[in-house]
Design a protein around this motif. Structure first.
Motif, PDB file in Angstrom:
ATOM      1  N   LEU A  13       0.769  -1.267   0.007  1.00 34.03           N
ATOM      2  CA  LEU A  13       0.019  -0.068  -0.045  1.00 34.03           C
ATOM      3  C   LEU A  13       0.997   1.216  -0.047  1.00 34.03           C
ATOM      4  CD1 LEU A  13      -2.938  -0.844   2.610  1.00 34.03           C
ATOM      5  CD2 LEU A  13      -2.781  -1.318   0.056  1.00 34.03           C
ATOM      6  N   SER A  14       1.689   1.241   0.930  1.00 36.98           N
ATOM      7  CA  SER A  14       2.805   2.416   0.966  1.00 36.98           C
ATOM      8  C   SER A  14       3.643   2.702  -0.470  1.00 36.98           C
ATOM      9  CB  SER A  14       3.830   2.209   1.987  1.00 36.98           C
ATOM     10  OG  SER A  14       3.365   1.985   3.032  1.00 36.98           O
ATOM     11  N   GLU A  15       3.780   1.582  -1.239  1.00 38.03           N
ATOM     12  CA  GLU A  15       4.463   1.811  -2.291  1.00 38.03           C
ATOM     13  C   GLU A  15       3.627   2.231  -3.403  1.00 38.03           C
ATOM     14  OE1 GLU A  15       5.484  -2.332  -3.490  1.00 38.03           O
ATOM     15  OE2 GLU A  15       6.996  -2.467  -1.971  1.00 38.03           O
ATOM     16  N   ASN A  16       2.471   2.294  -3.161  1.00 40.45           N
ATOM     17  CA  ASN A  16       1.113   2.780  -4.293  1.00 40.45           C
ATOM     18  C   ASN A  16       0.639   3.932  -3.622  1.00 40.45           C
ATOM     19  OD1 ASN A  16       0.584   0.738  -6.546  1.00 40.45           O
ATOM     20  ND2 ASN A  16       1.192  -0.464  -4.996  1.00 40.45           N
ATOM     21  N   GLY A  17       1.148   4.732  -2.682  1.00 39.15           N
ATOM     22  CA  GLY A  17       0.858   6.018  -2.344  1.00 39.15           C
ATOM     23  C   GLY A  17      -0.526   5.930  -1.391  1.00 39.15           C
ATOM     24  N   ILE A  18      -0.772   4.897  -0.855  1.00 40.37           N
ATOM     25  CA  ILE A  18      -2.028   4.572   0.038  1.00 40.37           C
ATOM     26  C   ILE A  18      -1.521   4.507   1.522  1.00 40.37           C
ATOM     27  CG2 ILE A  18      -3.825   3.140   0.513  1.00 40.37           C
ATOM     28  CD1 ILE A  18      -3.802   2.577  -2.665  1.00 40.37           C
ATOM     29  N   GLU A  19      -1.938   5.283   2.511  1.00 39.27           N
ATOM     30  CA  GLU A  19      -1.757   5.178   3.831  1.00 39.27           C
ATOM     31  C   GLU A  19      -2.479   3.698   4.413  1.00 39.27           C
ATOM     32  OE1 GLU A  19      -2.604   7.060   8.263  1.00 39.27           O
ATOM     33  OE2 GLU A  19      -3.341   7.902   6.286  1.00 39.27           O
ATOM     34  N   PRO A  20      -1.572   2.896   4.848  1.00 42.50           N
ATOM     35  CA  PRO A  20      -1.771   1.593   5.361  1.00 42.50           C
ATOM     36  C   PRO A  20      -2.711   1.791   6.901  1.00 42.50           C
ATOM     37  CG  PRO A  20       0.403   1.463   4.925  1.00 42.50           C
ATOM     38  CD  PRO A  20       0.229   2.831   5.034  1.00 42.50           C
ATOM     39  N   LEU A  21      -3.940   1.287   6.788  1.00 41.44           N
ATOM     40  CA  LEU A  21      -4.721   1.428   8.049  1.00 41.44           C
ATOM     41  C   LEU A  21      -4.726   0.290   8.839  1.00 41.44           C
ATOM     42  CD1 LEU A  21      -7.470   3.909   6.661  1.00 41.44           C
ATOM     43  CD2 LEU A  21      -5.553   4.371   7.822  1.00 41.44           C
ATOM     44  N   VAL A  22      -4.858  -0.824   8.104  1.00 44.33           N
ATOM     45  CA  VAL A  22      -4.949  -2.204   8.782  1.00 44.33           C
ATOM     46  C   VAL A  22      -4.213  -3.122   7.911  1.00 44.33           C
ATOM     47  CG1 VAL A  22      -6.520  -4.179   9.169  1.00 44.33           C
ATOM     48  CG2 VAL A  22      -7.225  -1.728   9.430  1.00 44.33           C
ATOM     49  N   ASP A  23      -2.991  -3.530   8.509  1.00 44.88           N
ATOM     50  CA  ASP A  23      -2.278  -4.395   7.690  1.00 44.88           C
ATOM     51  C   ASP A  23      -2.598  -5.875   7.644  1.00 44.88           C
ATOM     52  OD1 ASP A  23       0.167  -5.675   6.588  1.00 44.88           O
ATOM     53  OD2 ASP A  23       1.372  -5.564   8.342  1.00 44.88           O
ATOM     54  N   LEU A  24      -3.245  -6.190   6.353  1.00 45.50           N
ATOM     55  CA  LEU A  24      -3.649  -7.561   6.035  1.00 45.50           C
ATOM     56  C   LEU A  24      -2.848  -8.260   4.938  1.00 45.50           C
ATOM     57  CD1 LEU A  24      -7.417  -7.514   6.558  1.00 45.50           C
ATOM     58  CD2 LEU A  24      -5.825  -8.946   7.853  1.00 45.50           C
ATOM     59  N   PRO A  25      -2.133  -8.878   5.502  1.00 44.58           N
ATOM     60  CA  PRO A  25      -0.935  -9.516   4.164  1.00 44.58           C
ATOM     61  C   PRO A  25      -1.645 -10.225   3.120  1.00 44.58           C
ATOM     62  CG  PRO A  25      -0.026  -9.684   6.346  1.00 44.58           C
ATOM     63  CD  PRO A  25      -1.163  -9.465   6.685  1.00 44.58           C
ATOM     64  N   GLY A  26      -2.787 -10.880   3.372  1.00 45.98           N
ATOM     65  CA  GLY A  26      -3.516 -11.984   2.482  1.00 45.98           C
ATOM     66  C   GLY A  26      -4.205 -11.132   1.683  1.00 45.98           C
ATOM     67  N   VAL A  27      -4.578 -10.014   1.656  1.00 47.83           N
ATOM     68  CA  VAL A  27      -5.455  -9.274   0.510  1.00 47.83           C
ATOM     69  C   VAL A  27      -4.977  -9.148  -0.477  1.00 47.83           C
ATOM     70  CG1 VAL A  27      -6.687  -6.952  -0.149  1.00 47.83           C
ATOM     71  CG2 VAL A  27      -6.569  -7.616   2.222  1.00 47.83           C
ATOM     72  N   GLY A  28      -5.505  -9.771  -1.936  1.00 50.89           N
ATOM     73  CA  GLY A  28      -5.013  -9.855  -3.053  1.00 50.89           C
ATOM     74  C   GLY A  28      -4.200 -11.174  -3.532  1.00 50.89           C
ATOM     75  N   GLN A  29      -3.803 -11.866  -2.346  1.00 50.82           N
ATOM     76  CA  GLN A  29      -3.121 -13.163  -2.459  1.00 50.82           C
ATOM     77  C   GLN A  29      -3.954 -14.104  -2.754  1.00 50.82           C
ATOM     78  OE1 GLN A  29       0.418 -12.917  -2.472  1.00 50.82           O
ATOM     79  NE2 GLN A  29      -0.311 -10.861  -2.635  1.00 50.82           N
ATOM     80  N   GLY A  30      -3.421 -15.392  -2.941  1.00 48.94           N
ATOM     81  CA  GLY A  30      -4.177 -16.675  -3.186  1.00 48.94           C
ATOM     82  C   GLY A  30      -5.105 -16.709  -4.249  1.00 48.94           C
ATOM     83  N   LEU A  31      -4.801 -16.073  -5.321  1.00 45.69           N
ATOM     84  CA  LEU A  31      -5.739 -16.083  -6.529  1.00 45.69           C
ATOM     85  C   LEU A  31      -5.675 -17.337  -7.354  1.00 45.69           C
ATOM     86  CD1 LEU A  31      -7.304 -14.699  -8.699  1.00 45.69           C
ATOM     87  CD2 LEU A  31      -5.350 -13.684  -9.836  1.00 45.69           C
ATOM     88  N   GLN A  32      -6.821 -17.931  -7.399  1.00 51.82           N
ATOM     89  CA  GLN A  32      -6.812 -19.100  -8.251  1.00 51.82           C
ATOM     90  C   GLN A  32      -7.688 -18.833  -9.348  1.00 51.82           C
ATOM     91  OE1 GLN A  32      -7.362 -22.050  -4.845  1.00 51.82           O
ATOM     92  NE2 GLN A  32      -6.456 -23.393  -5.933  1.00 51.82           N
ATOM     93  N   ASP A  33      -7.631 -19.794 -10.480  1.00 51.52           N
ATOM     94  CA  ASP A  33      -8.372 -19.680 -11.624  1.00 51.52           C
ATOM     95  C   ASP A  33      -8.599 -21.153 -12.447  1.00 51.52           C
ATOM     96  OD1 ASP A  33     -10.271 -18.805 -13.512  1.00 51.52           O
ATOM     97  OD2 ASP A  33      -8.548 -18.224 -14.844  1.00 51.52           O
TER      98      ASP A  33
END
Length: 531
Positions: free
Chosen positions: A272-292
């Protein structure tokens, strides 16, 4: 504007939730949809996916990043940007998956998600044309029907598969999934029954439900760790805010749900910080685990006419249109596939690990029209891939598409399974009565030996495409990689749930629309039970 509940995303799950919550007149519900109304007539004609996929008026038209597992190719990922979401664009196939899928979810610590827990939810939604029984329901909002069209080439495939040793199964959504047969469809009287048609349309007359289209959510607003509402951009590009008195339910799908969380400051803090967004809640799993589900599409030229020939002339197109207009019958009632099969690639596999979609036509992509020759398609996909990808931001702008990194065919099991699946397809095509109808092995060509593992794998890497089942990017569970708990509440935040296919801890063994609707039903029950 304020509401008791704000639902973000009017897709397969979101329409269910909006319906069920607004059934209580005490609940004021606002449903936000980034796309427009489902007024395009092709949405409601079953074969309309030929016209709606890759159409930016109703499709997000996502593309993946170049993927090493696909020999560096970037592929299309259609997703619905319209009321009904992807249920307004999909191939209309009603598949629940295997009971073992949901029991595994339960064994991973997700209480209330076992097969015995979710089967009643599937049945509650369903209005099954075949009637009610132990596995099916009637009287629900979602119409589930049999095929209204048959084609000899698909019947020949089902017969050839049985000659090859695979049993016939009249109901893969019944006692067991394994076997070959014909798809069940989300249609009623020859019309698509999307989630918007089934669940949202009957609810829109309620005074306590407001549906806002062309509303692109910018962020979910927090006061500390309590959700207070949602900010979105309206059709004029103006910023609007809605206050949520009770909860926000994020049902934007496996791409947009993690994107929305991260834009709101909820996700991997460093990213989030790399993308200019202030981290409010650190949740490492968001966006991970993608399956198709990745599908290898085998095409066979035929020595008899197929649907490719039926739609080639303007006269035939007019005849087909007239038949549909008068009788709601004929090729325009066709789903993306007619015949199917759920099979095991190896004897030691406990349950089917590949699925077939068999089509009496062939095309490079549904949105690009059919091939100029007689042909049919056998699509085979691995049901439970081990490979995991991710969704990553490209900055803080909600209008900028995120990076989609599928990471296909990145494990040995996935590579072996897709090769085995391709070879099973080729062996079926060499059994009668199908073999008598095949004029040429077009894709892959007969020159590719079934003993050539590396050559077959390379063909699959160069030719396979998505079957459009992204899941897992807001995983349900209790581990460090989990985003929501078994109540679908986002970890560490009060008043926020996620309810769509992104919460799947593992992808289901089949198409994902029916499970998405079940997830909407489950979320509604959980919210109602919480008071």
């Amino acid at each position: 504007m304020d509401a008791d509940f704000i639902v973000i995303g009017a897709g397969s799950s979101g329409c269910v939730i909006a319906n069920r919550l607004s059934a209580d007149p005490r609940n004021k519900v606002v449903l936000l949809e980034a796309g427009g109304p489902d007024t395009n007539p092709w949405i409601h004609i079953p074969v309309g996916y030929f016209k709606t996929m890759h159409n930016p008026s109703v499709d997000w038209c996502y593309k993946t990043e170049p993927d090493p597992g696909l020999n560096g190719r970037s592929i299309d990922w259609p997703r619905g940007k319209v009321l009904g979401g992807s249920s307004s664009l999909n191939g209309l196939l009603y598949v629940r998956g295997q009971k073992e899928d949901y029991d595994r979810w339960r064994q991973m610590g997700n209480e209330g998600w076992g097969w015995k827990d979710v089967l009643p939810l599937f049945k509650r939604s369903e209005d099954q044309e075949r009637g009610a029984d132990e596995f099916h329901g009637t009287g629900g909002p979602l119409a589930v029907s049999n095929m209204r069209i048959q084609r000899p080439i698909c019947d020949a495939w089902v017969a050839a598969a049985q000659e090859a040793g695979y049993p016939f199964n009249p109901d893969y959504n019944g006692a067991q999934q394994e076997g070959v047969g014909y798809f069940q469809l989300t249609t009623r009287n020859g019309r698509r029954c999307s989630s918007a048609v089934a669940f949202l349309k009957p609810a829109r007359k309620r005074d306590n439900l407001r549906v806002v289209t062309r509303a692109l959510v910018e962020k979910i607003n927090l006061d500390g760790r309590r959700v207070t509402g949602v900010t979105y951009l309206d059709n004029a590009g103006q910023r609007q805010t809605i206050t949520a008195r009770r909860e926000v339910i994020l049902s934007a799908g496996a791409i947009n749900s993690p994107q929305t969380l991260m834009l709101s400051g909820i996700g991997p803090a460093a990213h989030l910080s790399e993308n200019g967004i202030e981290p409010l809640v650190d949740l490492p799993g968001v966006g991970q685990g993608l399956q198709d589900h990745l599908q290898a599409r085998l095409v066979y030229k035929c020595n008899e006419p197929t649907l490719n020939d039926e739609v080639r002339s303007l006269f035939n197109q007019a005849r087909i249109a007239l038949k549909y207009a008068l009788f709601r019958a004929g090729p325009m009632t066709m789903a993306a596939s007619l015949a199917t099969g759920f099979m095991k690639t190896r004897p030691e596999v406990a349950t089917p690990d590949i699925q077939f979609h068999v089509q009496p036509w062939s095309a490079d992509s549904p949105g690009e029209g059919v091939h100029p020759f007689s042909a049919f398609t056998m699509s085979v996909c691995q049901l439970r891939p081990e490979s995991r990808g991710e969704i990553r931001l490209k900055g803080p702008d909600p209008q900028k598409y995120p990076k989609i990194i599928p990471n296909y065919l990145s494990t040995e099991t996935d590579c072996r399974t897709i090769v085995d699946g391709v070879n099973i397809a080729r062996r079926i095509a060499r059994h009668n009565p199908l073999a008598t109808k095949v004029a040429e092995e077009f894709r892959p060509h007969a020159d590719l030996s079934m003993d050539d593992y590396q050559g077959t794998l390379d063909w699959a890497r160069s030719n396979s495409v998505s079957i459009y089942h992204p899941t897992g990017t807001c995983k349900m569970g209790a581990g460090e990689d989990a985003v929501v708990d078994a109540q679908l509440r986002v970890h560490g935040i009060e008043g926020l749930r996620v309810a769509d296919c992104s919460i799947m801890p593992e992808i289901v063994s089949g198409n994902t629309n029916a499970p998405a609707i079940m997830i909407g039903e489950k979320a509604s029950d959980l919210i109602t039970a919480s008071g």
